[in-house]
Design a protein around this motif. Structure first.
Motif, mmCIF file in Angstrom:
data_model
loop_
_atom_site.group_PDB
_atom_site.id
_atom_site.type_symbol
_atom_site.label_atom_id
_atom_site.label_comp_id
_atom_site.label_asym_id
_atom_site.label_seq_id
_atom_site.Cartn_x
_atom_site.Cartn_y
_atom_site.Cartn_z
ATOM 1 N N ILE A 14 -5.421 45.237 103.950
ATOM 2 C CA ILE A 14 -5.954 45.633 105.256
ATOM 3 C C ILE A 14 -5.803 44.486 106.256
ATOM 4 O O ILE A 14 -5.307 44.667 107.362
ATOM 5 C CB ILE A 14 -7.429 46.064 105.127
ATOM 6 C CG1 ILE A 14 -7.535 47.302 104.232
ATOM 7 C CG2 ILE A 14 -8.037 46.347 106.504
ATOM 8 C CD1 ILE A 14 -8.945 47.617 103.780
ATOM 9 N N GLY A 15 -6.265 43.319 105.880
ATOM 10 C CA GLY A 15 -6.041 42.116 106.674
ATOM 11 C C GLY A 15 -7.014 41.858 107.802
ATOM 12 O O GLY A 15 -7.025 40.770 108.369
ATOM 13 N N THR A 16 -7.838 42.854 108.144
ATOM 14 C CA THR A 16 -8.741 42.709 109.289
ATOM 15 C C THR A 16 -10.162 43.077 108.896
ATOM 16 O O THR A 16 -10.407 43.671 107.847
ATOM 17 C CB THR A 16 -8.310 43.618 110.447
ATOM 18 O OG1 THR A 16 -8.380 44.990 110.014
ATOM 19 C CG2 THR A 16 -6.900 43.289 110.914
ATOM 20 N N ALA A 17 -11.086 42.735 109.777
ATOM 21 C CA ALA A 17 -12.485 43.124 109.590
ATOM 22 C C ALA A 17 -13.138 43.309 110.951
ATOM 23 O O ALA A 17 -12.827 42.596 111.913
ATOM 24 C CB ALA A 17 -13.243 42.078 108.779
ATOM 25 N N GLN A 18 -14.038 44.267 111.013
ATOM 26 C CA GLN A 18 -14.896 44.455 112.178
ATOM 27 C C GLN A 18 -16.220 43.750 111.881
ATOM 28 O O GLN A 18 -16.764 43.887 110.787
ATOM 29 C CB GLN A 18 -15.116 45.943 112.416
ATOM 30 C CG GLN A 18 -16.002 46.271 113.604
ATOM 31 C CD GLN A 18 -16.186 47.764 113.751
ATOM 32 O OE1 GLN A 18 -15.410 48.560 113.207
ATOM 33 N NE2 GLN A 18 -17.227 48.170 114.480
ATOM 34 N N VAL A 19 -16.721 42.997 112.836
ATOM 35 C CA VAL A 19 -17.924 42.192 112.613
ATOM 36 C C VAL A 19 -19.111 42.799 113.342
ATOM 37 O O VAL A 19 -19.015 43.173 114.515
ATOM 38 C CB VAL A 19 -17.704 40.739 113.073
ATOM 39 C CG1 VAL A 19 -18.978 39.923 112.910
ATOM 40 C CG2 VAL A 19 -16.572 40.100 112.274
ATOM 41 N N THR A 20 -20.231 42.899 112.637
ATOM 42 C CA THR A 20 -21.480 43.356 113.227
ATOM 43 C C THR A 20 -22.583 42.359 112.870
ATOM 44 O O THR A 20 -22.380 41.445 112.083
ATOM 45 C CB THR A 20 -21.871 44.756 112.719
ATOM 46 O OG1 THR A 20 -22.077 44.693 111.293
ATOM 47 C CG2 THR A 20 -20.787 45.773 113.023
ATOM 48 N N GLY A 21 -23.763 42.559 113.460
ATOM 49 C CA GLY A 21 -24.904 41.725 113.116
ATOM 50 C C GLY A 21 -24.999 40.479 113.966
ATOM 51 O O GLY A 21 -24.637 40.471 115.153
ATOM 52 N N GLU A 22 -25.457 39.403 113.375
ATOM 53 C CA GLU A 22 -25.692 38.145 114.086
ATOM 54 C C GLU A 22 -24.381 37.503 114.534
ATOM 55 O O GLU A 22 -23.325 37.769 113.951
ATOM 56 C CB GLU A 22 -26.473 37.181 113.178
ATOM 57 C CG GLU A 22 -27.861 37.651 112.804
ATOM 58 C CD GLU A 22 -28.754 37.797 114.015
ATOM 59 O OE1 GLU A 22 -28.773 36.876 114.850
ATOM 60 O OE2 GLU A 22 -29.425 38.848 114.130
ATOM 61 N N TYR A 40 -18.478 30.255 112.568
ATOM 62 C CA TYR A 40 -17.656 30.512 111.372
ATOM 63 C C TYR A 40 -16.222 30.904 111.733
ATOM 64 O O TYR A 40 -15.389 31.063 110.844
ATOM 65 C CB TYR A 40 -18.285 31.633 110.540
ATOM 66 C CG TYR A 40 -19.699 31.326 110.114
ATOM 67 C CD1 TYR A 40 -19.973 30.519 109.021
ATOM 68 C CD2 TYR A 40 -20.785 31.842 110.837
ATOM 69 C CE1 TYR A 40 -21.267 30.229 108.643
ATOM 70 C CE2 TYR A 40 -22.093 31.556 110.466
ATOM 71 C CZ TYR A 40 -22.326 30.751 109.372
ATOM 72 O OH TYR A 40 -23.624 30.448 108.999
ATOM 73 N N LEU A 41 -15.933 31.053 113.016
ATOM 74 C CA LEU A 41 -14.622 31.513 113.461
ATOM 75 C C LEU A 41 -13.595 30.397 113.423
ATOM 76 O O LEU A 41 -13.894 29.234 113.695
ATOM 77 C CB LEU A 41 -14.699 32.041 114.889
ATOM 78 C CG LEU A 41 -15.100 33.503 115.099
ATOM 79 C CD1 LEU A 41 -15.176 33.786 116.588
ATOM 80 C CD2 LEU A 41 -14.090 34.429 114.430
ATOM 81 N N THR A 42 -12.354 30.756 113.112
ATOM 82 C CA THR A 42 -11.233 29.834 113.221
ATOM 83 C C THR A 42 -10.071 30.588 113.848
ATOM 84 O O THR A 42 -9.944 31.803 113.691
ATOM 85 C CB THR A 42 -10.836 29.258 111.852
ATOM 86 O OG1 THR A 42 -9.744 28.352 112.020
ATOM 87 C CG2 THR A 42 -10.431 30.349 110.875
ATOM 88 N N ARG A 43 -9.210 29.877 114.565
ATOM 89 C CA ARG A 43 -8.063 30.502 115.226
ATOM 90 C C ARG A 43 -6.785 29.779 114.833
ATOM 91 O O ARG A 43 -6.750 28.548 114.797
ATOM 92 C CB ARG A 43 -8.244 30.489 116.747
ATOM 93 C CG ARG A 43 -9.345 31.428 117.210
ATOM 94 C CD ARG A 43 -9.551 31.375 118.712
ATOM 95 N NE ARG A 43 -10.476 32.418 119.154
ATOM 96 C CZ ARG A 43 -11.794 32.299 119.123
ATOM 97 N NH1 ARG A 43 -12.347 31.173 118.680
ATOM 98 N NH2 ARG A 43 -12.560 33.290 119.528
ATOM 99 N N ILE A 65 -17.782 43.519 108.213
ATOM 100 C CA ILE A 65 -18.557 42.336 107.829
ATOM 101 C C ILE A 65 -19.830 42.339 108.664
ATOM 102 O O ILE A 65 -19.780 42.195 109.889
ATOM 103 C CB ILE A 65 -17.762 41.036 108.053
ATOM 104 C CG1 ILE A 65 -16.619 40.931 107.035
ATOM 105 C CG2 ILE A 65 -18.673 39.820 107.953
ATOM 106 C CD1 ILE A 65 -15.759 39.697 107.209
ATOM 107 N N HIS A 66 -20.968 42.528 107.997
ATOM 108 C CA HIS A 66 -22.261 42.524 108.685
ATOM 109 C C HIS A 66 -22.940 41.187 108.410
ATOM 110 O O HIS A 66 -23.325 40.896 107.270
ATOM 111 C CB HIS A 66 -23.139 43.674 108.206
ATOM 112 C CG HIS A 66 -24.441 43.759 108.940
ATOM 113 N ND1 HIS A 66 -24.528 44.110 110.277
ATOM 114 C CD2 HIS A 66 -25.723 43.512 108.535
ATOM 115 C CE1 HIS A 66 -25.786 44.085 110.661
ATOM 116 N NE2 HIS A 66 -26.537 43.719 109.635
ATOM 117 N N HIS A 67 -23.066 40.389 109.470
ATOM 118 C CA HIS A 67 -23.648 39.050 109.332
ATOM 119 C C HIS A 67 -25.169 39.134 109.455
ATOM 120 O O HIS A 67 -25.700 39.510 110.501
ATOM 121 C CB HIS A 67 -23.071 38.122 110.396
ATOM 122 C CG HIS A 67 -23.523 36.709 110.257
ATOM 123 N ND1 HIS A 67 -23.669 35.851 111.328
ATOM 124 C CD2 HIS A 67 -23.861 35.981 109.152
ATOM 125 C CE1 HIS A 67 -24.083 34.679 110.900
ATOM 126 N NE2 HIS A 67 -24.202 34.730 109.583
#
Length: 324
Positions: free
Chosen positions: A16-24, A29-32, A66-68
Motif C-alpha cells: 500500500i505504501g501510504t497511511a492516513q493519520v488521525t488523532g493527536e 514524528y514526521l520525516t521528509r 494510523i490513529h495517534h
C-alpha cells in the motif's frame, strides 16, 4: 507480534505504501525525503512493533489508518484489523541514523525519480557537520546519499571531502552515490565503512530503459571491487521491485549479488515521476521475493543484521531478512 505475523503485515503495508493519520498531532514524528523516488512528498512516519519497523507516506485517503493516541502510542488499522504499536522519532530522515542527502538534485533523469525535477541546493560541509552535531547523541550511524550536481567525478570528490570531515564523530559512516571505478577505494581511504551502489533494476535492459546515460555493467563491476575492500555483507545495492521484471529476473539478480558478497535491498516500487501509472507490487509478490532473498543470503553466508548503516540498518522501506 511474532515474526511470521509481522512479515504478513509488513508486506501488506509496503504494498500500500501510504497511511492516513488521525488523532493527536504527529509533527515531531514526521520525516521528509529529499532523495530517491519518495522525494518531494508530504512526509512519512515510522510505525514500529517492538524491534520491527515500517515507513509509510502520508496520504489524505488510504486503506491504512494510523490513529495517534499521543506520545507515540498508536493504533494502526488495515483491512479491518487493528495493530498496537508506536511512532518512532526520526533522527535525520530515519530512526537512529543521520541519513543525509548531500546534493538533492541530479543531472540524470532516471524515470522513477523525482529528484531532477526538485532541483534542491547542495548542502555545504559545514551544514552537514551541524546536522550530525544536532543529533549525535541519538544516532548509531551516519549515512550519506547524493544526486549528481555537475558530474559524477565532481560529486564523488565532494562526497569524499564530506566523509573525511565527518570521521571526527567516530560513528560508522555509509555512503551511496553513483560511483566511478575509483570510488570504493577512495571512500575506504576517507573513512567510510560501508557503501551502497544501486543497480536499481534487475536486468541491464531494464536499467538502460529506466536510467538513460548510466551504466549497469560498471556498477556491477564496482560492487564486486567494493566487497574486496569493505568485506562481504558491508556492500549493498538497491533493486526496485516492480519495474517490469519477472520473478525469475529478480531471483537471478539477487543470486548473483549474494554470490559476490553484496546484500541486495529489494525496494517495492513507489510509482512517481515518469512511472506514476505503474502499480506497486502486491503483498504476495513482496513476500515471495523476500523469502527468496532470505534463502539466497543464507546460502551465501550473508547476515544483514551485521550491517551498520543505511537501508539494511533502517529496514523502514524494505523487508530485510534477519531483521524482520
Amino acid at each position: 507480534m511474532d515474526r511470521n505475523n509481522w512479515e504478513d503485515l509488513k508486506a501488506r503495508l509496503l504494498a500500500i505504501g501510504t497511511a492516513q493519520v488521525t488523532g493527536e498531532p504527529v509533527d515531531e514524528y514526521l520525516t521528509r525525503s529529499t532523495a530517491g523516488p519518495g522525494a518531494g512528498g508530504r512526509g512519512s512516519l515510522f510505525f514500529s512493533v517492538g524491534t520491527y519497523r515500517v515507513r509509510l507516506s502520508l496520504a489524505d485517503v488510504s486503506p491504512v489508518i494510523i490513529h495517534h493516541l499521543g506520545e507515540g502510542r498508536t493504533e494502526l488499522t488495515v483491512d479491518g484489523e487493528r495493530f498496537i504499536g508506536t511512532l518512532e522519532r526520526p533522527a535525520l530522515h530515519c530512526p537512529r541514523q543521520a541519513y543525509i542527502t548531500i546534493t538533492p538534485s541530479c543531472i540524470f533523469s532516471c524515470r522513477y525519480c523525482n529528484v531532477p525535477v526538485l532541483k534542491g541546493s547542495r548542502k555545504t560541509i559545514e551544514e552537514i557537520e551541524n546536522l550530525v552535531e544536532s543529533v549525535k547523541g541519538t544516532i548509531d550511524a551516519i549515512s550519506l546519499t547524493s544526486g549528481v550536481l555537475e558530474s559524477i567525478e565532481e560529486e564523488e570528490a565532494y562526497a569524499i571531502e564530506v566523509v573525511s570531515r565527518l570521521t571526527r564523530f567516530n560513528i560508522p559512516i555509509g555512503v551511496s552515490i553513483y560511483p566511478t571505478l575509483q570510488t570504493p577505494a577512495r571512500f575506504k581511504e576517507a573513512g567510510a565503512i560501508e557503501v551502497k551502489f544501486n543497480l536499481e533494476a534487475a536486468t541491464p535492459e531494464l536499467f538502460a530503459e529506466m536510467c538513460p546515460g548510466l551504466s549497469f555493467g560498471s556498477i556491477r563491476e564496482i560492487l564486486r571491487d567494493s566487497v574486496r575492500l569493505f568485506g562481504r555483507g558491508h556492500v549493498f545495492s538497491n533493486i526496485i521491485l516492480g519495474l517490469g521484471e519477472s520473478d525469475a529476473n529478480m531471483e537471478a539478480c539477487i543470486a548473483s549479488l549474494c554470490q559476490d558478497g553484496v546484500i541486495p535491498v529489494i525496494r517495492p516500487l513507489n510509482p512517481t515521476a515518469e512511472l506514476n501509472e505503474f502499480s506497486r507490487p502486491d503483498a504476495a509478490r513482496i513476500k515471495r521475493i523476500f523469502r527468496y532473498l532470505d534463502a539466497a543470503l543464507r546460502t551465501s553466508g550473508l547476515d544483514p543484521t551485521m550491517a551498520l548503516t543505511m537501508c539494511p540498518a533502517c529496514m523502514g522501506c524494505d523487508m530485510i531478512p534477519g531483521r524482520e
